[in-house]
Design a protein around this motif. Structure first.
Motif, PDB file in Angstrom:
ATOM      1  N   SER A 295      25.497 -20.029 -21.469  1.00 28.84           N
ATOM      2  CA  SER A 295      26.771 -20.374 -20.835  1.00 28.84           C
ATOM      3  C   SER A 295      27.900 -20.146 -21.835  1.00 28.84           C
ATOM      4  O   SER A 295      27.729 -20.308 -23.037  1.00 28.84           O
ATOM      5  N   THR A 296      29.032 -19.741 -21.308  1.00 25.68           N
ATOM      6  CA  THR A 296      30.211 -19.501 -22.122  1.00 25.68           C
ATOM      7  C   THR A 296      31.401 -20.173 -21.452  1.00 25.68           C
ATOM      8  O   THR A 296      31.390 -20.397 -20.238  1.00 25.68           O
ATOM      9  N   PRO A 297      32.427 -20.476 -22.224  1.00 26.10           N
ATOM     10  CA  PRO A 297      33.629 -21.048 -21.604  1.00 26.10           C
ATOM     11  C   PRO A 297      34.296 -20.022 -20.693  1.00 26.10           C
ATOM     12  O   PRO A 297      34.136 -18.812 -20.908  1.00 26.10           O
ATOM     13  N   PRO A 298      35.012 -20.485 -19.694  1.00 24.48           N
ATOM     14  CA  PRO A 298      35.683 -19.546 -18.794  1.00 24.48           C
ATOM     15  C   PRO A 298      36.844 -18.851 -19.510  1.00 24.48           C
ATOM     16  O   PRO A 298      37.854 -19.472 -19.822  1.00 24.48           O
ATOM     17  N   SER A 299      36.664 -17.594 -19.818  1.00 25.45           N
ATOM     18  CA  SER A 299      37.701 -16.793 -20.463  1.00 25.45           C
ATOM     19  C   SER A 299      37.330 -15.327 -20.297  1.00 25.45           C
ATOM     20  O   SER A 299      36.168 -14.959 -20.458  1.00 25.45           O
ATOM     21  N   PRO A 300      38.308 -14.496 -20.025  1.00 23.51           N
ATOM     22  CA  PRO A 300      38.013 -13.065 -19.934  1.00 23.51           C
ATOM     23  C   PRO A 300      37.656 -12.469 -21.302  1.00 23.51           C
ATOM     24  O   PRO A 300      37.115 -11.372 -21.369  1.00 23.51           O
ATOM     25  N   LEU A 301      37.917 -13.199 -22.377  1.00 27.15           N
ATOM     26  CA  LEU A 301      37.604 -12.703 -23.716  1.00 27.15           C
ATOM     27  C   LEU A 301      36.179 -13.005 -24.152  1.00 27.15           C
ATOM     28  O   LEU A 301      35.691 -12.439 -25.117  1.00 27.15           O
ATOM     29  N   ILE A 302      35.514 -13.924 -23.455  1.00 30.34           N
ATOM     30  CA  ILE A 302      34.194 -14.392 -23.888  1.00 30.34           C
ATOM     31  C   ILE A 302      33.173 -14.110 -22.804  1.00 30.34           C
ATOM     32  O   ILE A 302      33.344 -14.516 -21.659  1.00 30.34           O
ATOM     33  N   LYS A 303      32.107 -13.401 -23.187  1.00 30.07           N
ATOM     34  CA  LYS A 303      31.061 -13.140 -22.199  1.00 30.07           C
ATOM     35  C   LYS A 303      29.690 -13.198 -22.851  1.00 30.07           C
ATOM     36  O   LYS A 303      29.549 -13.145 -24.073  1.00 30.07           O
ATOM     37  N   SER A 304      28.696 -13.295 -22.008  1.00 34.45           N
ATOM     38  CA  SER A 304      27.306 -13.350 -22.440  1.00 34.45           C
ATOM     39  C   SER A 304      26.551 -12.218 -21.767  1.00 34.45           C
ATOM     40  O   SER A 304      26.734 -11.981 -20.573  1.00 34.45           O
ATOM     41  N   VAL A 305      25.732 -11.527 -22.530  1.00 40.03           N
ATOM     42  CA  VAL A 305      24.904 -10.450 -21.998  1.00 40.03           C
ATOM     43  C   VAL A 305      23.452 -10.831 -22.204  1.00 40.03           C
ATOM     44  O   VAL A 305      23.037 -11.144 -23.321  1.00 40.03           O
ATOM     45  N   GLN A 306      22.687 -10.838 -21.105  1.00 42.48           N
ATOM     46  CA  GLN A 306      21.268 -11.129 -21.195  1.00 42.48           C
ATOM     47  C   GLN A 306      20.498  -9.815 -21.232  1.00 42.48           C
ATOM     48  O   GLN A 306      20.686  -8.948 -20.378  1.00 42.48           O
ATOM     49  N   VAL A 307      19.648  -9.682 -22.253  1.00 43.93           N
ATOM     50  CA  VAL A 307      18.802  -8.497 -22.389  1.00 43.93           C
ATOM     51  C   VAL A 307      17.357  -8.908 -22.110  1.00 43.93           C
ATOM     52  O   VAL A 307      17.024 -10.095 -22.188  1.00 43.93           O
ATOM     53  N   PRO A 308      16.489  -7.950 -21.794  1.00 45.27           N
ATOM     54  CA  PRO A 308      15.090  -8.311 -21.568  1.00 45.27           C
ATOM     55  C   PRO A 308      14.451  -8.895 -22.830  1.00 45.27           C
ATOM     56  O   PRO A 308      14.868  -8.592 -23.949  1.00 45.27           O
ATOM     57  N   ALA A 309      13.440  -9.717 -22.633  1.00 46.34           N
ATOM     58  CA  ALA A 309      12.701 -10.269 -23.766  1.00 46.34           C
ATOM     59  C   ALA A 309      11.975  -9.126 -24.474  1.00 46.34           C
ATOM     60  O   ALA A 309      11.618  -8.126 -23.855  1.00 46.34           O
ATOM     61  N   GLY A 310      11.780  -9.272 -25.738  1.00 46.07           N
ATOM     62  CA  GLY A 310      11.062  -8.258 -26.500  1.00 46.07           C
ATOM     63  C   GLY A 310      11.567  -8.181 -27.924  1.00 46.07           C
ATOM     64  O   GLY A 310      12.680  -8.628 -28.237  1.00 46.07           O
ATOM     65  N   PHE A 311      10.750  -7.616 -28.775  1.00 49.53           N
ATOM     66  CA  PHE A 311      11.061  -7.510 -30.196  1.00 49.53           C
ATOM     67  C   PHE A 311      12.285  -6.622 -30.414  1.00 49.53           C
ATOM     68  O   PHE A 311      12.296  -5.470 -29.989  1.00 49.53           O
ATOM     69  N   ASP A 312      13.315  -7.164 -31.032  1.00 48.58           N
ATOM     70  CA  ASP A 312      14.537  -6.452 -31.404  1.00 48.58           C
ATOM     71  C   ASP A 312      15.364  -5.906 -30.236  1.00 48.58           C
ATOM     72  O   ASP A 312      16.237  -5.063 -30.447  1.00 48.58           O
ATOM     73  N   VAL A 313      15.114  -6.366 -29.018  1.00 47.16           N
ATOM     74  CA  VAL A 313      15.876  -5.858 -27.872  1.00 47.16           C
ATOM     75  C   VAL A 313      17.358  -6.232 -27.997  1.00 47.16           C
ATOM     76  O   VAL A 313      18.240  -5.380 -27.824  1.00 47.16           O
TER      77      VAL A 313
END
Length: 148
Positions: free
Chosen positions: A38-56
């Motif tokens: 979760s991130t605060p509501p702001s157009p400057l702050i986002k979160s990117v989810q990548v698949p699980a795995g070594f060094d992904v």
């Protein structure tokens, strides 16, 4: 400039410092992790989810980082990769990785990895302290001021 965060192991207090910095200096911050954050509501702050795995997550950061960006990570091979791309790397304890010190850090990391692989008990990192938090904030502020 863009701030990238290797967020899976990044302490919450460091993320909070980064969120405040993003708003204060109007610089985008992206958290990269293999789980939803979760991130605060702001157009400057986002979160990117990548698949699980070594060094992904590391590979996703290296793919996106540009010269002059800042990467927050305790992962020394990731720090080395972003330094090669002319970006900056800071660990959550406030240490700035540079072209001058990254080779030594990689050598020590590899040595400790060999010790652990041979069954040697090397212990873990010290507990995260108020001093670490202050050191990180100071290093980040210096980098942000220098980039203006």
């Amino acid at each position: 400039m863009h701030i990238w965060v290797d967020a899976d192991a990044c302490p919450k207090v460091i993320k909070e410092i980064l969120f405040r910095a993003a708003l204060r200096v109007q610089v985008p911050v992206t958290l990269v992790a293999n789980r939803l954050l979760s991130t605060p509501p702001s157009p400057l702050i986002k979160s990117v989810q990548v698949p699980a795995g070594f060094d992904v997550a590391d590979n996703a950061i290296v793919e996106q980082v540009q010269a002059g960006d800042v990467v927050i990570t305790a992962d020394i091979p990731l720090a080395a990769a972003v330094i090669k791309k002319e970006a900056h790397a800071i660990n959550p304890r406030g240490e700035l990785y540079t072209k001058e010190n990254i080779g030594q850090r990689l050598s020590m990391r590899n040595f400790m990895d060999e010790l652990r692989g041979s069954g040697e008990m090397t212990g873990g990192p010290a507990a995260f302290s108020q001093r670490d938090r202050q050191s990180f904030a100071n290093t980040l502020d210096r980098l942000l001021a220098k980039s203006k």
